[in-house]
Scaffold this motif. Structure first.
Motif, PDB file in Angstrom:
ATOM      1  N   HIS A 248      -8.252   2.489   3.384  1.00 35.36           N
ATOM      2  CA  HIS A 248      -6.836   2.336   3.098  1.00 35.36           C
ATOM      3  C   HIS A 248      -6.287   3.585   2.436  1.00 35.36           C
ATOM      4  O   HIS A 248      -7.000   4.530   2.118  1.00 35.36           O
ATOM      5  N   ARG A 249      -5.010   3.556   2.204  1.00 35.76           N
ATOM      6  CA  ARG A 249      -4.343   4.667   1.538  1.00 35.76           C
ATOM      7  C   ARG A 249      -4.952   4.915   0.167  1.00 35.76           C
ATOM      8  O   ARG A 249      -5.090   6.040  -0.278  1.00 35.76           O
ATOM      9  N   TYR A 250      -5.331   3.843  -0.497  1.00 38.98           N
ATOM     10  CA  TYR A 250      -5.990   3.963  -1.793  1.00 38.98           C
ATOM     11  C   TYR A 250      -7.484   3.745  -1.589  1.00 38.98           C
ATOM     12  O   TYR A 250      -7.925   2.634  -1.312  1.00 38.98           O
ATOM     13  N   PRO A 251      -8.281   4.800  -1.689  1.00 35.72           N
ATOM     14  CA  PRO A 251      -9.713   4.702  -1.356  1.00 35.72           C
ATOM     15  C   PRO A 251     -10.515   4.037  -2.461  1.00 35.72           C
ATOM     16  O   PRO A 251     -11.329   4.649  -3.133  1.00 35.72           O
TER      17      PRO A 251
ATOM     18  N   PHE B 295       2.521 -11.157   3.658  1.00 37.62           N
ATOM     19  CA  PHE B 295       2.994  -9.892   3.126  1.00 37.62           C
ATOM     20  C   PHE B 295       1.769  -9.076   2.729  1.00 37.62           C
ATOM     21  O   PHE B 295       0.826  -9.609   2.138  1.00 37.62           O
ATOM     22  N   PRO B 296       1.744  -7.785   3.056  1.00 33.45           N
ATOM     23  CA  PRO B 296       0.572  -6.966   2.706  1.00 33.45           C
ATOM     24  C   PRO B 296       0.308  -6.972   1.207  1.00 33.45           C
ATOM     25  O   PRO B 296       1.236  -7.052   0.398  1.00 33.45           O
ATOM     26  N   PRO B 297      -0.965  -6.865   0.818  1.00 36.91           N
ATOM     27  CA  PRO B 297      -1.309  -6.933  -0.605  1.00 36.91           C
ATOM     28  C   PRO B 297      -0.951  -5.649  -1.347  1.00 36.91           C
ATOM     29  O   PRO B 297      -0.800  -4.582  -0.752  1.00 36.91           O
ATOM     30  N   LEU B 298      -0.844  -5.771  -2.645  1.00 42.54           N
ATOM     31  CA  LEU B 298      -0.704  -4.627  -3.541  1.00 42.54           C
ATOM     32  C   LEU B 298      -2.074  -3.981  -3.709  1.00 42.54           C
ATOM     33  O   LEU B 298      -3.077  -4.679  -3.815  1.00 42.54           O
TER      34      LEU B 298
ATOM     35  N   HIS C  66       5.039  -5.491 -14.208  1.00 44.55           N
ATOM     36  CA  HIS C  66       6.022  -5.699 -13.155  1.00 44.55           C
ATOM     37  C   HIS C  66       6.457  -4.366 -12.555  1.00 44.55           C
ATOM     38  O   HIS C  66       6.729  -3.418 -13.269  1.00 44.55           O
ATOM     39  N   HIS C  67       6.495  -4.282 -11.230  1.00 38.95           N
ATOM     40  CA  HIS C  67       6.903  -3.050 -10.577  1.00 38.95           C
ATOM     41  C   HIS C  67       7.477  -3.377  -9.205  1.00 38.95           C
ATOM     42  O   HIS C  67       7.373  -4.506  -8.713  1.00 38.95           O
ATOM     43  N   ASP C  68       8.073  -2.382  -8.572  1.00 42.65           N
ATOM     44  CA  ASP C  68       8.661  -2.582  -7.257  1.00 42.65           C
ATOM     45  C   ASP C  68       7.568  -2.830  -6.217  1.00 42.65           C
ATOM     46  O   ASP C  68       6.472  -2.275  -6.307  1.00 42.65           O
ATOM     47  N   TYR C  69       7.886  -3.683  -5.250  1.00 44.08           N
ATOM     48  CA  TYR C  69       7.007  -3.864  -4.102  1.00 44.08           C
ATOM     49  C   TYR C  69       7.435  -2.836  -3.063  1.00 44.08           C
ATOM     50  O   TYR C  69       8.391  -3.036  -2.313  1.00 44.08           O
ATOM     51  N   ASN C  70       6.733  -1.711  -3.041  1.00 39.41           N
ATOM     52  CA  ASN C  70       7.131  -0.630  -2.142  1.00 39.41           C
ATOM     53  C   ASN C  70       5.903   0.099  -1.618  1.00 39.41           C
ATOM     54  O   ASN C  70       4.759  -0.269  -1.926  1.00 39.41           O
ATOM     55  N   ASP C  71       6.123   1.149  -0.846  1.00 36.40           N
ATOM     56  CA  ASP C  71       5.018   1.872  -0.217  1.00 36.40           C
ATOM     57  C   ASP C  71       4.096   2.524  -1.240  1.00 36.40           C
ATOM     58  O   ASP C  71       2.910   2.752  -0.953  1.00 36.40           O
ATOM     59  N   GLU C  72       4.622   2.825  -2.409  1.00 40.67           N
ATOM     60  CA  GLU C  72       3.789   3.450  -3.441  1.00 40.67           C
ATOM     61  C   GLU C  72       2.668   2.529  -3.884  1.00 40.67           C
ATOM     62  O   GLU C  72       1.594   2.984  -4.267  1.00 40.67           O
ATOM     63  N   HIS C  73       2.905   1.224  -3.827  1.00 44.09           N
ATOM     64  CA  HIS C  73       1.947   0.260  -4.364  1.00 44.09           C
ATOM     65  C   HIS C  73       1.189  -0.516  -3.295  1.00 44.09           C
ATOM     66  O   HIS C  73       0.487  -1.473  -3.607  1.00 44.09           O
ATOM     67  N   THR C  74       1.355  -0.151  -2.039  1.00 47.56           N
ATOM     68  CA  THR C  74       0.686  -0.859  -0.950  1.00 47.56           C
ATOM     69  C   THR C  74       0.098   0.152   0.025  1.00 47.56           C
ATOM     70  O   THR C  74       0.278   1.362  -0.110  1.00 47.56           O
TER      71      THR C  74
ATOM     72  N   LYS D  16       8.982  -0.674   2.588  1.00 44.81           N
ATOM     73  CA  LYS D  16       9.055  -1.876   1.763  1.00 44.81           C
ATOM     74  C   LYS D  16       9.934  -1.637   0.547  1.00 44.81           C
ATOM     75  O   LYS D  16      10.035  -0.516   0.045  1.00 44.81           O
ATOM     76  N   THR D  17      10.513  -2.723   0.074  1.00 42.77           N
ATOM     77  CA  THR D  17      11.267  -2.674  -1.166  1.00 42.77           C
ATOM     78  C   THR D  17      11.408  -4.091  -1.708  1.00 42.77           C
ATOM     79  O   THR D  17      11.398  -5.059  -0.948  1.00 42.77           O
ATOM     80  N   SER D  18      11.531  -4.196  -3.019  1.00 44.43           N
ATOM     81  CA  SER D  18      11.841  -5.493  -3.623  1.00 44.43           C
ATOM     82  C   SER D  18      13.316  -5.814  -3.494  1.00 44.43           C
ATOM     83  O   SER D  18      13.734  -6.947  -3.719  1.00 44.43           O
TER      84      SER D  18
END
Length: 798
Positions: free
Chosen positions: A513-516, A535-538, A545-553, A567-569
């Motif tokens: 994944h993007r985060y190895p 919905f894809p996982p974080l 609490h944070h935005d549900y966006n590409d940075e976190h998925t 993605k966005t919240s």
């Protein structure tokens, strides 16, 4: 297994006599209860118990057309003879009444079995009965003045059933219940009392031979296993094979147990799947030359074999018994060997589901119109139908995918609509590439999404029955939860979260994944309660609490496998995964179907630092994603809570928290699990603590610390701090405003049932006793329907 294919039966039934040497080994007893005088015990005498295990055997009875027993010897295993605990009963030889209170001994070392000191009453002609491997030290004597009275005379003992009757596999911890009695003996100090014991289970061995080179074995499953085992056989004195069915008591339930193909590598003999099961006597019936399966009684034990052929799974079934024609008896202490020969011919059509498990570089075909679920009372034809132009599929495509999961479908060759059959059996074809997840959609002629399907691409076989673990939970009723009572057999639980790419945090290497981070590969998809689409996982580990966006998925891509879908919240409709406020919708369920990637919020503001009352005031319609007037507790097949006559127990009076017996018998069309699986019931979680309620300390949580450095908890599934485990990641959630929350520290598991006031019965876990909640009522934002959490599927039948 009504969810699977047409049963195509080809098998050879072989019966073999197995000789197991009598065994005498030494052990040390427990000394519990020796100074508690009842029944005028008087002073007890120390004697020596000598146990021997009788031989497994299959006898060819007259008039059964039994096959000739095999002359190929079969090696016994030491585990089949092991004794881990015993109950000792002493009865007067004349009156047949108990002379002493039943006593329980734990066996710590098999080499000590030969000279077990036990405490018996001397000077009276008596019989000594022994029951082994029950696993419950309070079954026949819980130190009250009444519990032992169910065993007061020999006939009562014989009619008692084991506290639990777990089917077993040879590759697991084998502990077969046995029973036996001594000859008449008058006890004196140091006398040896010999008790031969006989296994109360049958042994079933299954070998599969496939005639086509491209066929692959998926699993071997045994079902219709009775969850009951009586001390004396239901056939009576056990002399001869019963020709007629011996009925079980009313209310008897049945379960299943399976081997995955990969499990066979763990077997001593890799050709055979070996099971141990309670007896099931369905008798011998008339058969006018047809297949044995055509005349099979409803509760007859059956062996299913699932094989993969050309990317599809097909089921073959066979019935063991006293012969290959018309006998359906599975008798205790007997061995049944069967070889199933599969030709590779396909049967009828497979019903569809909302999720399909496919291997990398695999092929899938399914029938989108063909659905059989009835839970909740929904009719699939109201949403997708080949006979209604507005509900008829005109095209198919990829809505989103992880990179290269399916690939570039621009020309429509990887996700393809099959030839129009004019009925419900038109197919969709999917070819996959790499591990990951995708959502494909069906569109009508106007371009509207009619329905969508989750394509779960992985090679660790999460839908394989043999990888599942059956849970055994606590008994409960309107007055409480009872951890001290024998456990209740539940459903087989999937080996990982729905959509996960590994069974635990060590399942995969880095870089997928993007985060190895290999620890997050056990994270599954996230689901709003009652919705079918994921919905894809974080993955980017953030505690608060944070935005549900590409940075976190992970990053996700469209039908071309090139263009990112973002993605966005928030409510930015330019991003595929955006949010919409649920209170503004009309027809929320249909909106969710037509917009499978859109998060439907239940609040504009999640503030965990506010008081409970303040938190609750921020939500619309009690936190539901459906607006007022559209709330529905049956979307995942559950029943309405608090229905008349329903079993219920109040967990917390102040917060109006209950558990109801509202797990429906049928899966619904909105259930997100694959074929044969469904969202779990709330009672699964009881046995995760020592009380069935929220724990008082970490020692009250039923887990091991195998993954102490990671993002999850390894929970025991059947016994307290013993037996099989399953890994539950603390993967975080999407809370009611669409934002992400507590990746890596919080697990917030949905189940199919609800409480009153729209409360969802979740399992909320942390490695913190104060935050490990079987019943969540402290944090409002976790148990509302708009929260998106992971799911652990269970088999849709026991």
């Amino acid at each position: 297994m009504t969810d699977m294919k047409h049963y195509f039966l080809l098998f050879i039934l072989l019966l073999v006599i197995i000789t197991i040497e009598g065994c005498t080994e030494e052990l040390h007893p427990e000394t519990n209860g020796t100074n508690s005088p009842v029944l005028n015990e008087g002073e007890l005498t120390k004697a020596v118990l000598d146990l021997s295990v009788n031989t497994f055997a299959v006898e060819a009875q007259a008039e059964t057309r039994a096959s000739i027993p095999s002359n190929i010897p079969e090696n016994e295993t030491s585990e089949e003879k092991e004794v881990h605990n015993i109950w000792v009963f002493q009865y007067d030889a004349v009156t047949k009444e108990l002379l002493i209170k039943p006593r329980y001994y734990t066996i710590t070392d098999q080499i000590m079995l030969q000279d077990l000191p036990v405490y018996l009453k001397a000077g009276i002609p008596s019989f000594v009965y022994v029951v082994t491997n029950t696993g419950y030290d309070n079954w026949a004597n819980d130190d009250t003045d009444t519990s032992w009275q169910k065993f007061k005379n020999v006939e009562q003992l014989k009619k008692q059933t084991l506290p639990t009757a777990f089917p077993l596999r040879s590759i697991d911890k084998v502990s077969i219940p046995m029973v036996g009695a001594s000859e008449e003996v008058e006890v004196t100090t140091g006398v040896t009392v010999t008790v031969p014991v006989t296994r109360m289970y049958a042994k079933l061995k299954v070998k599969v031979e496939m005639l086509k080179a491209e066929m692959k074995l998926n699993n071997v499953n045994v079902r219709q296993i009775p969850n009951i085992c009586r001390i004396e056989t239901f056939a009576g004195d056990g002399n001869g094979e019963p020709m007629n069915a011996v009925p079980f008591p009313d209310g008897t339930t049945f379960s299943s147990i399976a081997f995955a193909a990969s499990d066979l590598e763990k077997s001593e003999d890799k050709e055979w799947a070996v099971f141990y099961v309670p007896e099931n006597l369905q008798g011998e019936i008339e058969n006018q030359g047809g297949n044995k399966s055509d005349a099979a009684p409803t509760n007859a034990l059956v062996v299913d074999v699932t094989a993969e052929i050309g990317g599809e799974k097909y089921l073959y079934a066979a019935y063991p018994g006293g012969n290959s024609l018309n006998n359906f008896n599975i008798q205790r202490n007997q061995v049944y060997r069967m070889t199933l020969t599969i030709t590779g011919e396909k049967g009828q059509n497979n019903p569809s589901s909302n999720c399909f498990v496919v291997k990398p570089n695999g092929f899938l075909s399914f029938e989108p119109y063909y659905r059989v679920e009835t839970g909740g009372g929904y009719n699939f034809a109201d949403y997708l139908s080949p006979h209604d132009e507005n509900l008829k599929i005109a095209s198919v495509g990829i809505i989103w995918q992880t990179k290269d999961c399916i690939g570039d479908n621009t020309n429509g060759t990887l996700v393809q609509l099959g030839e129009n059959t004019g009925d419900i059996h038109q197919k969709i074809y999917v070819r996959t590439q790499k591990k990951g997840n995708a959502l494909i959609g069906a569109y009508n002629s106007k371009g509207d999404v009619l329905w969508s399907w989750h394509i779960w691409v992985t090679d660790h076989e999460p839908d394989n029955l043999g990888r599942a673990v059956t849970y055994y939970t606590y008994d409960w009723d309107n007055n409480g939860i009872y951890p001290e009572k024998p456990r209740i057999q539940g459903y087989a639980v999937m080996s990982c979260n729905l959509g996960a790419l590994a069974e635990n945090q060590k399942g995969l290497g880095t870089g997928l994944h993007r985060y190895p981070d290999e620890m997050t590969q056990a994270f599954g998809m996230l689901y709003q309660w009652g919705r079918k689409d994921p919905f894809p996982p974080l993955r980017n580990v953030v505690s608060e609490h944070h935005d549900y966006n590409d940075e976190h998925t992970d990053l996700h891509y469209d039908n071309s496998n090139q263009i990112e879908v973002h993605k966005t919240s928030g409510t930015d409709e330019n991003k595929l995964f955006h949010s919409v406020i649920g209170s503004t919708l009309t027809g929320a369920v249909r909106h969710a179907i037509a917009n499978p990637t859109v998060f439907i919020t239940g609040t504009n503001d999640v503030n965990r630092n506010e008081s409970y009352v303040q938190q609750k005031s921020n939500y619309f319609n009690n936190g539901d994603w459906c607006p007022i007037g559209e709330s529905d507790n049956k979307l995942w097949g559950g029943l309405e809570p608090a229905s008349e006559g329903m079993k219920a127990y109040t967990i917390n009076q102040t917060n109006n928290v209950h558990i109801y017996d509202n797990y429906g018998t049928e899966k619904s069309i909105f259930d997100p699990c694959p074929t044969g699986w469904r969202v779990a019931s709330g009672e699964l979680w009881f046995e995760f603590t020592n009380t069935g309620l929220n724990p008082g300390s970490m020692s009250g949580i039923n887990y091991d610390d195998k993954f102490s450095d990671g993002y999850g908890m390894n929970m025991y599934m059947q016994k307290w701090k013993d037996g099989p485990t399953s890994y539950f990641p603390t993967q975080g959630t999407r809370v009611g405003d669409g934002g992400g929350f507590r990746t890596n520290s919080c697990g917030n598991y949905h189940n199919a049932t609800t409480d009153t006031d729209n409360r969802v019965n979740i399992l909320h876990i942390h490695k913190d006793a104060g935050l490990f909640h079987i019943f969540e009522y402290q944090f409002y934002f976790y148990y509302v329907k708009s929260v998106a959490g992971p799911i652990r599927c269970v088999r849709d039948s026991k």
